[in-house]
Scaffold this active site. Structure first.
Site, PDB file in Angstrom:
ATOM      1  N   GLY A 194     -12.064  17.899  54.559  1.00  0.00           N
ATOM      2  CA  GLY A 194     -12.919  18.904  55.192  1.00  0.00           C
ATOM      3  C   GLY A 194     -14.261  19.011  54.485  1.00  0.00           C
ATOM      4  O   GLY A 194     -15.301  19.214  55.121  1.00  0.00           O
ATOM      5  N   ASP A 195     -14.250  18.868  53.166  1.00  0.00           N
ATOM      6  CA  ASP A 195     -15.494  18.971  52.406  1.00  0.00           C
ATOM      7  C   ASP A 195     -16.404  17.765  52.695  1.00  0.00           C
ATOM      8  O   ASP A 195     -17.633  17.898  52.770  1.00  0.00           O
ATOM      9  CB  ASP A 195     -15.188  19.068  50.907  1.00  0.00           C
ATOM     10  CG  ASP A 195     -14.242  20.217  50.600  1.00  0.00           C
ATOM     11  OD1 ASP A 195     -14.257  21.212  51.348  1.00  0.00           O
ATOM     12  OD2 ASP A 195     -13.463  20.100  49.634  1.00  0.00           O
ATOM     13  N   SER A 255     -12.294  21.032  62.525  1.00  0.00           N
ATOM     14  CA  SER A 255     -11.622  19.822  62.024  1.00  0.00           C
ATOM     15  C   SER A 255     -10.154  19.890  62.419  1.00  0.00           C
ATOM     16  O   SER A 255      -9.499  20.917  62.248  1.00  0.00           O
ATOM     17  CB  SER A 255     -11.815  19.685  60.514  1.00  0.00           C
ATOM     18  OG  SER A 255     -11.493  20.876  59.857  1.00  0.00           O
ATOM     19  N   GLY A 282      -9.392  14.139  64.174  1.00  0.00           N
ATOM     20  CA  GLY A 282     -10.854  14.140  64.139  1.00  0.00           C
ATOM     21  C   GLY A 282     -11.446  15.520  64.317  1.00  0.00           C
ATOM     22  O   GLY A 282     -10.944  16.499  63.767  1.00  0.00           O
ATOM     23  N   GLY A 319      -7.634  17.594  61.502  1.00  0.00           N
ATOM     24  CA  GLY A 319      -6.850  16.657  60.698  1.00  0.00           C
ATOM     25  C   GLY A 319      -7.031  15.232  61.186  1.00  0.00           C
ATOM     26  O   GLY A 319      -8.163  14.805  61.472  1.00  0.00           O
TER      27      GLY A 319
HETATM   28  O1  F1X Z   1      -9.528  28.801  47.837  1.00  0.00           O
HETATM   29  P1  F1X Z   1     -10.544  27.967  48.598  1.00  0.00           P
HETATM   30  O2  F1X Z   1     -11.923  28.218  48.072  1.00  0.00           O
HETATM   31  O3  F1X Z   1     -10.457  28.155  50.074  1.00  0.00           O
HETATM   32  O4  F1X Z   1     -10.159  26.456  48.395  1.00  0.00           O
HETATM   33  C1  F1X Z   1     -10.255  25.866  47.133  1.00  0.00           C
HETATM   34  C2  F1X Z   1      -9.952  24.400  47.176  1.00  0.00           C
HETATM   35  O5  F1X Z   1      -8.562  24.173  47.338  1.00  0.00           O
HETATM   36  O6  F1X Z   1     -10.616  23.723  48.207  1.00  0.00           O
HETATM   37  C3  F1X Z   1     -11.052  22.442  47.757  1.00  0.00           C
HETATM   38  C4  F1X Z   1     -10.626  21.414  48.733  1.00  0.00           C
HETATM   39  O7  F1X Z   1     -11.215  21.664  49.982  1.00  0.00           O
HETATM   40  C5  F1X Z   1     -10.554  22.288  46.348  1.00  0.00           C
HETATM   41  O8  F1X Z   1     -11.435  21.563  45.553  1.00  0.00           O
HETATM   42  C6  F1X Z   1     -10.573  23.725  45.955  1.00  0.00           C
HETATM   43  O9  F1X Z   1     -10.272  24.114  44.749  1.00  0.00           O
END
Ligand code: F1X
Length: 311
Positions: free
Chosen positions: A247-248, A216, A221, A218
């Protein structure tokens, strides 16, 4: 069913300020607090798309109780395993004026070896019902560095495909287990490979065992390197807001595409449309449905025929 794994579940706190200024004090006019961690956000997006999904991982203590209650209230299937340690909070500060988000991620509770043994046994039950397993986020202290590698191996033995979104040593340690898709962002890719040429760095991670690498980038794309070809997928416009969950949303689309056997270009179009539609939403795990439907037809996907595709 798509199973998401969040080993470091969190209570995500999002603050909105007019403008974030280092070394100044701020009035926070809006606060959101809800269950998070990357896998939880992926399940939120999948559920909103009407895809059956289950959340597992580790959560405990008073913060774990609050986040699990919120998760259930949101209608998500909660199969998190309780642990003794108190789950972490994360804080994201969104600066309205410049549309930037600053993220503070606590490292999380120490997980005991017995918790990990219980979790792998629990996970072995859950993956029997999963077509795709999504493994996301940082590892809390106490877990073995190859924790994700172990989970990828168990999923493959059960016939489930895997999508892995993590960074640093946990990412490197999982590659030899052969995850079907990994989704680093451009900075994470540069950090684990030591160089900034995205196509070459992605090829390096494929050579270490990942079947497909989706990077990814940003607002630019995605770049994808798969066994068949490599592609660039670009959103029609740049948006401002809170990019924390973009990203999620992308990972949710990759998992849905794998589960349905969708051709890569269509999956990438969905992934860019969903992640772009997540940016204007105040909190990670949400996306703007109208924007998503508009972007699905306007994302550009181009076959880049680079030197790293082995076809
Ligand atoms: O510390 P990690 O697990 O890498 O990231 C955690 C986090 O910042 O990622 C999400 C957004 O992608 C938030 O919901 C979450 O709490």
């Amino acid at each position: 069913m798509i199973l998401t794994v969040t080993l470091n579940a969190a209570l995500d706190v999002t603050y909105f300020v007019d403008r974030l200024v280092p070394r100044a004090s701020h009035r926070v006019d809006t606060v959101h607090e809800r269950a998070g961690g990357k896998g939880v956000n992926v399940s939120r997006v999948l559920a909103a798309l009407g895809r059956p999904t289950t959340v597992t991982g580790l959560a405990g203590g008073p913060t774990g109780t609050v986040l699990r209650a919120e998760l259930r209230a949101a209608g998500l299937r909660d199969e998190l395993l309780p642990i003794a340690g108190d789950s972490r909070r994360t804080v994201t500060v969104v600066s309205r004026e410049d549309g930037d988000a600053t993220v503070f991620n606590q490292s999380g509770p120490r997980v005991q070896p017995a918790d990990w043994a219980d979790f792998t046994a629990w996970y072995a039950q859950l993956i029997r019902h999963a077509a795709v397993v999504v493994l996301c986020g940082s590892l809390p202290p106490g877990l073995p560095p190859d924790a994700y590698g172990q989970l990828v191996t168990l999923a493959a033995a059960a016939g489930a495909a895997t999508v892995l979104d993590t960074s640093g040593p946990p990412l490197l340690a999982a590659l030899s287990a052969g995850p079907d898709v990994i989704k680093p962002n451009a900075a994470e890719l540069a950090a684990v490979t030591g160089h900034r040429d995205i196509a070459a760095a992605a090829a390096e991670l494929r050579a270490l065992g990942a079947r497909a690498v989706v990077v990814s980038c940003g607002p630019d794309g995605l770049y994808a390197l798969t066994p068949q070809a490599s592609w660039r997928a670009t959103p029609p416009e740049r948006l401002s807001g809170n990019p924390t969950g973009a990203g999620d949303a992308c990972v949710a689309a990759l998992a849905a595409g794998l589960a349905s056997g969708t051709p890569w270009p269509d999956t990438l179009r969905e992934a860019v449309a969903l992640s772009a539609a997540a940016v204007p939403c105040p909190v990670a795990g949400d996306f703007d449905a109208d924007l998503y439907h508009r972007f699905r037809t306007t994302v550009t996907v181009e076959d880049v025929h680079d030197a790293h595709t082995d076809r």
